[in-house]
Design a protein around this motif. Sequence first.
Motif, mmCIF file in Angstrom:
data_model
loop_
_atom_site.group_PDB
_atom_site.id
_atom_site.type_symbol
_atom_site.label_atom_id
_atom_site.label_comp_id
_atom_site.label_asym_id
_atom_site.label_seq_id
_atom_site.Cartn_x
_atom_site.Cartn_y
_atom_site.Cartn_z
ATOM 1 N N ASP A 36 0.835 -1.205 0.000
ATOM 2 C CA ASP A 36 0.000 0.000 0.000
ATOM 3 C C ASP A 36 0.869 1.255 0.000
ATOM 4 O OD1 ASP A 36 -2.937 -1.194 0.757
ATOM 5 O OD2 ASP A 36 -1.346 -2.269 1.817
ATOM 6 N N GLN A 37 1.918 1.254 0.825
ATOM 7 C CA GLN A 37 2.821 2.399 0.882
ATOM 8 C C GLN A 37 3.649 2.505 -0.400
ATOM 9 O OE1 GLN A 37 2.559 0.245 3.783
ATOM 10 N NE2 GLN A 37 0.976 1.733 4.349
ATOM 11 N N LEU A 38 4.027 1.355 -0.948
ATOM 12 C CA LEU A 38 4.808 1.373 -2.186
ATOM 13 C C LEU A 38 3.982 1.913 -3.350
ATOM 14 C CD1 LEU A 38 6.662 -2.033 -1.838
ATOM 15 C CD2 LEU A 38 7.573 0.250 -1.436
ATOM 16 N N PHE A 39 2.700 1.633 -3.343
ATOM 17 C CA PHE A 39 1.815 2.201 -4.361
ATOM 18 C C PHE A 39 1.817 3.725 -4.271
ATOM 19 C CE2 PHE A 39 -2.357 3.606 -5.899
ATOM 20 C CZ PHE A 39 -2.396 3.006 -7.148
ATOM 21 N N ARG B 192 5.403 9.753 -7.857
ATOM 22 C CA ARG B 192 6.390 10.038 -8.895
ATOM 23 C C ARG B 192 5.754 10.300 -10.264
ATOM 24 N NH1 ARG B 192 10.507 5.226 -6.896
ATOM 25 N NH2 ARG B 192 11.134 6.258 -4.966
ATOM 26 N N ARG B 193 4.425 10.276 -10.292
ATOM 27 C CA ARG B 193 3.737 10.428 -11.573
ATOM 28 C C ARG B 193 4.019 11.782 -12.227
ATOM 29 N NH1 ARG B 193 -2.669 9.284 -12.885
ATOM 30 N NH2 ARG B 193 -2.540 9.750 -15.104
ATOM 31 N N ASP B 194 4.000 12.837 -11.435
ATOM 32 C CA ASP B 194 4.152 14.178 -11.997
ATOM 33 C C ASP B 194 5.525 14.782 -11.716
ATOM 34 O OD1 ASP B 194 1.488 14.228 -12.993
ATOM 35 O OD2 ASP B 194 0.789 14.592 -10.946
ATOM 36 N N VAL B 195 6.468 13.925 -11.315
ATOM 37 C CA VAL B 195 7.822 14.399 -11.030
ATOM 38 C C VAL B 195 8.637 14.425 -12.322
ATOM 39 C CG1 VAL B 195 9.974 13.856 -9.847
ATOM 40 C CG2 VAL B 195 7.796 13.576 -8.650
ATOM 41 N N SER C 286 14.695 9.242 -12.391
ATOM 42 C CA SER C 286 13.631 8.363 -11.908
ATOM 43 C C SER C 286 13.072 7.520 -13.040
ATOM 44 C CB SER C 286 12.504 9.188 -11.268
ATOM 45 O OG SER C 286 11.377 8.364 -10.999
ATOM 46 N N TYR C 287 13.240 6.214 -12.941
ATOM 47 C CA TYR C 287 12.687 5.305 -13.942
ATOM 48 C C TYR C 287 11.164 5.359 -13.932
ATOM 49 C CZ TYR C 287 11.434 0.884 -16.197
ATOM 50 O OH TYR C 287 10.881 -0.079 -17.007
ATOM 51 N N THR C 288 10.590 5.480 -12.737
ATOM 52 C CA THR C 288 9.132 5.551 -12.633
ATOM 53 C C THR C 288 8.601 6.780 -13.347
ATOM 54 O OG1 THR C 288 9.300 4.472 -10.467
ATOM 55 C CG2 THR C 288 7.195 5.483 -11.030
ATOM 56 N N VAL D 110 2.509 0.769 -11.563
ATOM 57 C CA VAL D 110 2.658 1.918 -12.459
ATOM 58 C C VAL D 110 1.463 1.996 -13.403
ATOM 59 C CG1 VAL D 110 4.072 2.968 -14.264
ATOM 60 C CG2 VAL D 110 5.182 1.868 -12.309
ATOM 61 N N MET D 111 1.059 0.854 -13.932
ATOM 62 C CA MET D 111 -0.113 0.810 -14.805
ATOM 63 C C MET D 111 -1.360 1.289 -14.075
ATOM 64 S SD MET D 111 -2.021 -2.490 -16.466
ATOM 65 C CE MET D 111 -2.904 -2.700 -14.909
ATOM 66 N N MET D 112 -1.539 0.840 -12.848
ATOM 67 C CA MET D 112 -2.703 1.245 -12.067
ATOM 68 C C MET D 112 -2.740 2.748 -11.848
ATOM 69 S SD MET D 112 -2.728 -1.855 -9.278
ATOM 70 C CE MET D 112 -3.859 -0.980 -8.167
ATOM 71 N N VAL D 113 -1.593 3.325 -11.526
ATOM 72 C CA VAL D 113 -1.539 4.773 -11.331
ATOM 73 C C VAL D 113 -1.865 5.493 -12.639
ATOM 74 C CG1 VAL D 113 -0.046 6.729 -10.777
ATOM 75 C CG2 VAL D 113 0.085 4.637 -9.402
#
Length: 206
Positions: free
Chosen positions: A104-107, A113-116, A121-123, A170-173
């Motif tokens: 949950d925390q890792l999600f 990191r989506r808007d960073v 950052s690979y993410t 990552v896909m879920m986000v």
Amino acid sequence: MMHAQTAIQEQFDVALDRKRNPAGGKSYTNYLYNAGLDKILKKCGEETFETVIAAKNNDMGETVGEINDVLYHVTVLLCHLDVALDDVMRELNVRCATEGQEIDQLFDVVANRRDVKDGQSYTAYLFEKGLDKILKKVGEACSLLLIAGKAGDKVALAAETADLFYHLMVMMVAKEIPMEAVAEELDRRSGKTGNLKVFHTTNVNS
């Protein structure tokens, strides 16, 4: 609110119990164990492919269901090859550059990191490239998981499972699917009749 880590752990515990204490002919989980490694690997691959298609088709309900199918079949694979969930979580923390965090925390780490805009950052790179790139990486991660599973390489399997879980997050986000939705579906499916996936009892020949 159902926590995903709790739901995944419960699913793992049930699958492991089915291995140690066979539930009989109507257990799909025991059917998979009896069918053997190749069948389990086939189902892991099929369910990952269906997840990718559902996400590409923008079908949120189907995508959540298929993610749960992946988690279930990968769980059976881990139990079949005696790979601990804790080993996967350690590798997933490494993948996320964290330590000791639950899924949950890792999600949340992934989501943050989506808007960073960070070239390191690979993410962030994946989000910048978009959904097709992310889905490609989900497929690649599954392929490597299948190779590790077929080889019976427990260390590699833990690492590749973590990589698949990471890319699924990552896909879920990217698709704005909350982890709670996956956790609630996991909880709904688990442990009701002694089968982790009741509806699959009619699909034993696939």
